[in-house]
Design an enzyme around this catalytic site. Structure first.
Site, short mmCIF file in Angstrom:
data_model
loop_
_atom_site.label_atom_id
_atom_site.label_comp_id
_atom_site.label_asym_id
_atom_site.label_seq_id
_atom_site.Cartn_x
_atom_site.Cartn_y
_atom_site.Cartn_z
N CYS A 126 0.82 -1.23 0.00
CA CYS A 126 0.00 0.00 0.00
C CYS A 126 0.85 1.28 0.00
CB CYS A 126 -0.95 -0.01 1.19
SG CYS A 126 -0.22 -0.63 2.71
N HIS A 233 -3.04 6.10 4.77
CA HIS A 233 -1.62 6.33 5.04
C HIS A 233 -1.19 7.71 4.52
CE1 HIS A 233 -1.50 2.22 6.09
NE2 HIS A 233 -0.81 1.71 5.11
N1 LIG Z 1 -4.78 -3.68 5.21
C1 LIG Z 1 -4.08 -3.11 4.25
O1 LIG Z 1 -3.92 -1.86 4.12
C2 LIG Z 1 -3.44 -3.95 3.23
C3 LIG Z 1 -2.94 -3.34 2.12
C4 LIG Z 1 -2.34 -4.11 1.15
C5 LIG Z 1 -2.27 -5.46 1.33
N2 LIG Z 1 -2.78 -6.06 2.44
C6 LIG Z 1 -2.67 -7.51 2.56
O2 LIG Z 1 -3.94 -8.11 2.44
C7 LIG Z 1 -4.00 -9.27 3.27
C8 LIG Z 1 -5.20 -9.19 4.20
O3 LIG Z 1 -5.15 -8.01 4.96
P1 LIG Z 1 -6.36 -7.53 5.88
O4 LIG Z 1 -5.94 -6.24 6.41
O5 LIG Z 1 -7.66 -7.65 5.16
O6 LIG Z 1 -6.33 -8.68 7.04
P2 LIG Z 1 -7.51 -9.20 7.97
O7 LIG Z 1 -8.51 -8.14 8.19
O8 LIG Z 1 -6.84 -9.83 9.13
O9 LIG Z 1 -8.23 -10.35 7.08
C9 LIG Z 1 -7.58 -11.54 6.73
C10 LIG Z 1 -8.49 -12.37 5.83
O10 LIG Z 1 -7.78 -13.53 5.41
C11 LIG Z 1 -8.56 -14.70 5.71
N3 LIG Z 1 -7.69 -15.83 6.00
C12 LIG Z 1 -6.73 -15.91 6.96
N4 LIG Z 1 -6.16 -17.14 6.93
C13 LIG Z 1 -6.77 -17.82 5.92
C14 LIG Z 1 -6.62 -19.13 5.40
N5 LIG Z 1 -5.72 -20.00 5.89
N6 LIG Z 1 -7.43 -19.51 4.37
C15 LIG Z 1 -8.35 -18.65 3.86
N7 LIG Z 1 -8.52 -17.40 4.32
C16 LIG Z 1 -7.73 -16.99 5.34
C17 LIG Z 1 -9.35 -14.28 6.93
O11 LIG Z 1 -10.45 -15.15 7.12
P3 LIG Z 1 -11.11 -15.37 8.60
O12 LIG Z 1 -11.97 -14.15 8.85
O13 LIG Z 1 -11.88 -16.61 8.41
O14 LIG Z 1 -9.96 -15.48 9.57
C18 LIG Z 1 -9.76 -12.87 6.53
O15 LIG Z 1 -10.82 -12.92 5.61
C19 LIG Z 1 -2.66 -9.37 3.96
O16 LIG Z 1 -1.84 -10.20 3.19
C20 LIG Z 1 -2.13 -7.96 3.91
O17 LIG Z 1 -0.74 -7.92 3.94
C21 LIG Z 1 -3.38 -5.33 3.39
#
Ligand SMILES: NC(=O)c1ccc[n+]([C@@H]2O[C@H](COP(=O)([O-])OP(=O)(O)OC[C@H]3O[C@@H](n4cnc5c(N)ncnc54)[C@H](OP(=O)(O)O)[C@@H]3O)[C@@H](O)[C@H]2O)c1
Length: 329
Positions: A126, A233
């Site tokens: 991001c 950010h």
């Molecule tokens: N937040 C940001 O600004 C941002 C920006 C760019 C990239 N990202 C990337 O995007 C990803 C998710 O970020 P987030 O902020 O959305 O995190 P989050 O709110 O913690 O959500 C994680 C998601 O992944 C699912 N998940 C976790 N383990 C899994 C598995 N083994 N199999 C299938 N689904 C699984 C979770 O499902 P459950 O609800 O069932 O646990 C949930 O839907 C990360 O890799 C992060 O680095 C985030």
């Protein structure tokens, strides 16, 4: 088009569903996917309810495209399995970004690198996305060196961090996403530390910039800080060019650049702030000024919603580019 949203119950996944609906992405069948603990939960998309499924079931449905935001380990394990059944994966985690066989794409900058052979495509970090969208229009001056300090929203750390801040507001003891309290704090530690003393988040800014701009000679140094902000950010960017620039031309280039909004008027106290970038797809640029301590150098303040352009919107723009190119049908 059959679209799987992997991580549909997470912060990015939720915004992904919003953006798919807003942009009228041609979804004929939605497959919301999450971990086993969420299987069977209901997700609403365009007023219709869908049941969350697990990875194995999602693969058996052979989606045309899978938009992944479920963490690096999940992506490493599962993205190739989706690709094997013919699904094109666009992945938000850091799992594939620096893999030389995978493309790292910001559509405004390098959409041209995408080919029908790309089955797993990486969405950049991001902080990198907003920095490069703002700097790309200025590449005509030759980017020599970037010094960036970030002020990053807690939404960049996922649901757990949002819960931590809310609990701290309310004085409730709960699960911690960070090593320290985040309410009334600034934590100079985003992601894990590497051997050189920088964090992985800081090194993503270094490495991903070189890959996306296709220029290993660009020097980048970064300090990434987590602050108790929810909207997006912010980044203080100092950029040194090869050539001299004209400040009014810089403003013109920024105001005409795709995906950039120039908010820069000191007379009216106009500059970007995360509270106003929240929920928007653009990258906001302001405080445009000459670095008076060094020639050919410029200071900028850049703000974007990390869940939108920093994640969901950029991912969906990549998928839209694949449709435009006839790669996704
Ligand atoms: N937040 C940001 O600004 C941002 C920006 C760019 C990239 N990202 C990337 O995007 C990803 C998710 O970020 P987030 O902020 O959305 O995190 P989050 O709110 O913690 O959500 C994680 C998601 O992944 C699912 N998940 C976790 N383990 C899994 C598995 N083994 N199999 C299938 N689904 C699984 C979770 O499902 P459950 O609800 O069932 O646990 C949930 O839907 C990360 O890799 C992060 O680095 C985030």
């Amino acid at each position: 088009m059959k679209v799987a949203v992997v991580g549909a119950t997470g912060l990015v996944g939720n915004v992904m569903l919003e953006v798919l609906a807003e942009r009228n992405f041609p979804v004929t069948e939605l497959i919301p996917v999450a971990s086993e603990k969420s299987v069977g939960k209901t997700i609403t998309f365009k007023g219709k309810d869908y049941k969350v499924v697990g990875m194995t079931q999602a693969i058996s449905l052979k989606p045309d495209v899978a938009l992944f935001s479920a963490g690096g380990d999940t992506s490493k394990e599962w993205a190739p399995k989706f690709a094997q059944v013919g699904t094109v994966v666009v992945d938000n985690s850091s799992a594939w970004r620096m893999d030389p066989t995978k493309k790292l794409v910001i559509p405004e900058i390098n959409a041209d690198v995408l080919t029908p052979e790309d089955k797993i495509i990486a969405n950049p970090n991001c902080s990198t996305i907003q920095m490069l969208v703002a700097l790309s229009p200025l590449r005509k001056y030759g980017i020599k060196r970037i010094v960036v300090s970030t002020y990053q929203s807690i939404t960049g750390t996922g649901v757990k961090a949002v819960n931590q801040l809310e609990n701290e507001y309310k004085g409730i003891q709960g699960e911690m996403a960070y090593h320290y309290p985040i309410h009334r704090n600034a934590i100079p530690h985003c992601d894990v530390f590497e051997e050189n003393g920088y964090t992985k988040e800081e090194m993503k800014l270094v490495r991903e910039t070189k890959k996306i701009f296709g220029d290993d000679s660009i020097r980048v140094t970064a300090t990434a800080v987590r602050i108790p902000v929810v909207g997006g950010h912010s980044e203080s960017i100092n950029v040194e060019f090869e050539q001299e620039y004209d400040l009014s031309e810089v403003r013109k280039l920024l105001s005409q650049a795709p995906g950039v909004v120039l908010q820069d008027n000191t007379d009216t106290n106009t500059y970007p702030m995360p509270i106003y970038a929240h929920g928007k797809d653009e990258v906001f640029v302001g405080r445009v000024r000459r670095d008076e301590s060094q020639p050919k150098t410029l200071n900028l303040w850049v703000v974007a919603d990390n869940l939108r352009k920093g994640a969901a919107t950029n991912t969906i723009q990549i998928a839209e580019t694949l449709i435009k190119k006839g790669i996704l049908k």
